[in-house]
Design a protein around this motif. Sequence first.
Motif, PDB file in Angstrom:
ATOM      1  N   LEU A 100      23.228  17.610  57.379  1.00  0.00           N
ATOM      2  CA  LEU A 100      24.319  18.275  57.803  1.00  0.00           C
ATOM      3  C   LEU A 100      25.553  17.759  57.672  1.00  0.00           C
ATOM      4  CD1 LEU A 100      22.565  18.541  61.339  1.00  0.00           C
ATOM      5  CD2 LEU A 100      22.758  20.529  59.602  1.00  0.00           C
ATOM      6  N   VAL A 101      25.795  16.350  57.562  1.00  0.00           N
ATOM      7  CA  VAL A 101      26.941  15.728  57.081  1.00  0.00           C
ATOM      8  C   VAL A 101      27.212  16.245  55.473  1.00  0.00           C
ATOM      9  CG1 VAL A 101      28.257  13.562  56.681  1.00  0.00           C
ATOM     10  CG2 VAL A 101      26.959  14.088  58.824  1.00  0.00           C
ATOM     11  N   ALA A 102      26.245  15.921  54.658  1.00  0.00           N
ATOM     12  CA  ALA A 102      26.526  16.089  53.451  1.00  0.00           C
ATOM     13  C   ALA A 102      27.112  17.592  52.969  1.00  0.00           C
ATOM     14  CB  ALA A 102      25.316  15.851  52.378  1.00  0.00           C
ATOM     15  N   ASN A 103      26.512  18.661  53.646  1.00  0.00           N
ATOM     16  CA  ASN A 103      26.855  20.013  53.431  1.00  0.00           C
ATOM     17  C   ASN A 103      28.422  20.113  54.144  1.00  0.00           C
ATOM     18  OD1 ASN A 103      24.504  21.766  52.396  1.00  0.00           O
ATOM     19  ND2 ASN A 103      23.526  20.294  53.598  1.00  0.00           N
ATOM     20  N   LEU A 104      28.457  19.606  55.292  1.00  0.00           N
ATOM     21  CA  LEU A 104      29.928  19.805  55.759  1.00  0.00           C
ATOM     22  C   LEU A 104      30.833  19.184  55.093  1.00  0.00           C
ATOM     23  CD1 LEU A 104      31.590  20.818  58.209  1.00  0.00           C
ATOM     24  CD2 LEU A 104      31.149  18.434  59.409  1.00  0.00           C
ATOM     25  N   ASP A 105      30.480  17.952  54.375  1.00  0.00           N
ATOM     26  CA  ASP A 105      31.561  17.432  53.253  1.00  0.00           C
ATOM     27  C   ASP A 105      31.672  18.141  52.136  1.00  0.00           C
ATOM     28  OD1 ASP A 105      32.911  14.910  52.251  1.00  0.00           O
ATOM     29  OD2 ASP A 105      31.192  15.133  50.595  1.00  0.00           O
ATOM     30  N   ALA A 106      30.681  18.750  51.760  1.00  0.00           N
ATOM     31  CA  ALA A 106      30.664  20.018  50.725  1.00  0.00           C
ATOM     32  C   ALA A 106      31.761  20.990  51.051  1.00  0.00           C
ATOM     33  CB  ALA A 106      29.514  20.401  50.066  1.00  0.00           C
ATOM     34  N   VAL A 107      31.689  21.399  52.256  1.00  0.00           N
ATOM     35  CA  VAL A 107      32.414  22.415  52.643  1.00  0.00           C
ATOM     36  C   VAL A 107      33.904  21.979  52.809  1.00  0.00           C
ATOM     37  CG1 VAL A 107      33.236  24.070  54.399  1.00  0.00           C
ATOM     38  CG2 VAL A 107      30.997  23.882  53.641  1.00  0.00           C
ATOM     39  N   LEU A 108      34.344  20.732  53.498  1.00  0.00           N
ATOM     40  CA  LEU A 108      35.409  20.294  53.702  1.00  0.00           C
ATOM     41  C   LEU A 108      36.074  19.824  52.190  1.00  0.00           C
ATOM     42  CD1 LEU A 108      34.783  18.428  56.935  1.00  0.00           C
ATOM     43  CD2 LEU A 108      35.810  20.796  56.654  1.00  0.00           C
ATOM     44  N   GLY A 110      36.929  21.222  49.770  1.00  0.00           N
ATOM     45  CA  GLY A 110      37.958  21.912  49.060  1.00  0.00           C
ATOM     46  C   GLY A 110      39.181  21.778  49.883  1.00  0.00           C
ATOM     47  N   ALA A 111      39.251  21.294  51.046  1.00  0.00           N
ATOM     48  CA  ALA A 111      40.359  20.833  51.556  1.00  0.00           C
ATOM     49  C   ALA A 111      40.921  19.704  51.695  1.00  0.00           C
ATOM     50  CB  ALA A 111      40.429  21.467  53.049  1.00  0.00           C
ATOM     51  N   GLY A 112      40.125  18.889  50.613  1.00  0.00           N
ATOM     52  CA  GLY A 112      40.659  17.547  50.354  1.00  0.00           C
ATOM     53  C   GLY A 112      40.200  16.591  51.551  1.00  0.00           C
ATOM     54  N   LEU A 113      39.271  16.883  52.313  1.00  0.00           N
ATOM     55  CA  LEU A 113      38.753  16.078  53.291  1.00  0.00           C
ATOM     56  C   LEU A 113      37.486  15.593  52.839  1.00  0.00           C
ATOM     57  CD1 LEU A 113      39.502  18.298  56.555  1.00  0.00           C
ATOM     58  CD2 LEU A 113      40.717  16.080  55.654  1.00  0.00           C
ATOM     59  N   HIS A 114      37.183  14.359  53.012  1.00  0.00           N
ATOM     60  CA  HIS A 114      35.807  13.806  52.852  1.00  0.00           C
ATOM     61  C   HIS A 114      35.053  13.279  53.823  1.00  0.00           C
ATOM     62  CE1 HIS A 114      35.861  14.964  48.316  1.00  0.00           C
ATOM     63  NE2 HIS A 114      37.224  14.619  48.671  1.00  0.00           N
ATOM     64  N   LEU A 115      33.907  13.299  54.130  1.00  0.00           N
ATOM     65  CA  LEU A 115      33.050  12.577  55.168  1.00  0.00           C
ATOM     66  C   LEU A 115      32.136  11.588  54.794  1.00  0.00           C
ATOM     67  CD1 LEU A 115      32.297  15.718  57.413  1.00  0.00           C
ATOM     68  CD2 LEU A 115      33.844  14.131  57.637  1.00  0.00           C
ATOM     69  N   ALA A 116      31.974  10.493  54.970  1.00  0.00           N
ATOM     70  CA  ALA A 116      31.104   9.602  54.596  1.00  0.00           C
ATOM     71  C   ALA A 116      29.602   9.974  55.158  1.00  0.00           C
ATOM     72  CB  ALA A 116      31.301   8.349  55.245  1.00  0.00           C
ATOM     73  N   VAL A 117      28.813  10.110  54.377  1.00  0.00           N
ATOM     74  CA  VAL A 117      27.443  10.640  54.481  1.00  0.00           C
ATOM     75  C   VAL A 117      26.561   9.361  55.119  1.00  0.00           C
ATOM     76  CG1 VAL A 117      25.115  11.443  53.876  1.00  0.00           C
ATOM     77  CG2 VAL A 117      27.578  12.248  52.876  1.00  0.00           C
ATOM     78  N   PRO A 118      26.099   9.273  56.267  1.00  0.00           N
ATOM     79  CA  PRO A 118      25.266   8.150  57.055  1.00  0.00           C
ATOM     80  C   PRO A 118      23.861   7.848  55.958  1.00  0.00           C
ATOM     81  CG  PRO A 118      25.227   9.924  58.368  1.00  0.00           C
ATOM     82  CD  PRO A 118      26.089  10.374  57.282  1.00  0.00           C
ATOM     83  N   GLN A 119      23.573   6.766  56.026  1.00  0.00           N
ATOM     84  CA  GLN A 119      22.316   6.449  55.337  1.00  0.00           C
ATOM     85  C   GLN A 119      21.132   6.154  56.433  1.00  0.00           C
ATOM     86  OE1 GLN A 119      21.660   7.002  51.944  1.00  0.00           O
ATOM     87  NE2 GLN A 119      23.675   7.741  52.012  1.00  0.00           N
ATOM     88  N   ILE A 120      20.448   7.220  56.956  1.00  0.00           N
ATOM     89  CA  ILE A 120      19.550   6.949  58.014  1.00  0.00           C
ATOM     90  C   ILE A 120      18.082   7.026  57.371  1.00  0.00           C
ATOM     91  CG2 ILE A 120      18.645   7.946  60.252  1.00  0.00           C
ATOM     92  CD1 ILE A 120      21.607   8.792  60.543  1.00  0.00           C
ATOM     93  N   ALA A 121      17.448   6.212  57.571  1.00  0.00           N
ATOM     94  CA  ALA A 121      15.939   6.171  56.985  1.00  0.00           C
ATOM     95  C   ALA A 121      14.994   6.839  57.847  1.00  0.00           C
ATOM     96  CB  ALA A 121      15.253   4.595  57.067  1.00  0.00           C
ATOM     97  N   LEU A 122      14.340   7.663  57.243  1.00  0.00           N
ATOM     98  CA  LEU A 122      13.336   8.730  57.853  1.00  0.00           C
ATOM     99  C   LEU A 122      12.113   7.969  58.092  1.00  0.00           C
ATOM    100  CD1 LEU A 122      12.867  11.666  58.665  1.00  0.00           C
ATOM    101  CD2 LEU A 122      11.858  11.936  56.308  1.00  0.00           C
ATOM    102  N   PRO A 123      11.722   8.014  59.339  1.00  0.00           N
ATOM    103  CA  PRO A 123      10.343   7.277  59.851  1.00  0.00           C
ATOM    104  C   PRO A 123       9.289   8.008  59.370  1.00  0.00           C
ATOM    105  CG  PRO A 123      12.094   7.387  61.871  1.00  0.00           C
ATOM    106  CD  PRO A 123      12.572   8.339  60.595  1.00  0.00           C
TER     107      PRO A 123
END
Length: 473
Positions: A100-108, A110-123
């Motif tokens: 979700l964060v990676a896709n939101l980052d891709a959307v944002l 374009g407006a020059g905003l960037h989000l840090a994508v968390p690294q969460i291990a999948l159990p």
Amino acid sequence: MLFYEPLFLFVFLPATYALYLLVGRNIWLRRAVILSASVIFYVWSEPLFVPVVLASAWLDHFLARRIAVATDERRARAMLALGAVANIGILVHYKYTAFLVANLDAVLSGAGLHLAVPQIALPIGVSFIVFEKITYLVDVKRRLSAPAPSLTTYMLYVFFFPKLLAGPIIKYHDLQTQLAAVPPAGLEDFAAGFLRFMLGVVKKTIIADTLATGVDVVFGDHTGPIGFANAWWGVALFTFQIYFDFSAYSDMAIGIARMLGFRLAENFNMPYIACSMTEFWRRWHISLSTWIREYLYIPLGGNRVGAARQYFNLWICFLASGLWHGAAWTYVAWGAYNGVFLALDKLFLLRVLDRLPRAAANAITFAVVMVGWTIFRATSLTQAGAFLLAMVHPGLAGYTTRIWITPDMRLALAIAAVVCVMPRLPFWGRLRAGFAEGTTRGLVLQYGLTLLFVGAVGKALADPFTPFIYFRF
């Protein structure tokens, strides 16, 4: 801890089985042995996730008991909603947050905003665990089952190690009687269970893992066009790899449970002989298909609504099924693809296929399934599109020759294809009956399976580690 690795085969399973026999007829001690072994098994694989499961299991147990005695329908629904949200929250956090964060980052971006994508291990097995826990709460609310008599019994249902990591998805009320009795294991149970377990190990290591090597090469990162031959080789290999890999886990799970005296439901029923996508999903991953029907499709209206709404509900259900498989657009597209064909079945396709010879209907369905597996296995929608394009261009040359298709891969593919098509042969019934337990041919088959099992374990020790495909889900 894999079912076929030395630690499990030569330490964990014998120790658990010996203790289970040693405690005899004491139900409390048998339950304690299996529960302790199950928790140790999961701690070995996912130590950081265990406290989360323990805490959420306690919440499930607390809420289920309150739901069962609630006289106010709104209060019961509120507690069910709380339990469902808590469990879905676990799934979303571990499985979908980064997506979700990676896709939101891709959307944002374009407006020059960037989000840090968390690294969460999948159990491992988180989707299976969460689905079973939600099922328990819903069934208590529906009065299909009473709450577990104790937290220990419920914990045994959640952590029961044979089915813990990749199913089958078992409903609590289907296992309720066995959990209460904790059946003693007999010699017949051990023999039948171990034969089934050996079959699973052979399918996984000799067939699925051999095919996996070629699949990884074809679907790896390459420059240039994929090529017609390479695309079809890769998809064919994966089509049989995923079946023999996933059904092998189910065989091992059912076999280990049977050795301990438990009966788990079948999860596969020769899916590649299906003559429609509707039939395919009755035969493939049966526990998931059943879950989707009973806990999603029927609540959405099932067959009680108009035809257009039925088609839409089917599509939504399999869109959700695709997303359940993984946090990637390829899985979403695969789910939507299956949903379209299931809706088309209801609309007209079943009538068309029913008029065709069974072999033709089977071949068409198998082709549809293979295209779906192309989308499922692709690392991106771009790669999926490239594969599908290559598969319809016979003259398209690839980035490499077919030299990577080794003789052992060809042999494994041929064996897999023969095994899957045999139920369509006219003499299948007589052949199967001829190998029944107790007959001479049955004993020959068992001895042959034992030899293959020894070879499979040796191969597992010699080859690189290859996890089950569905461990990612």
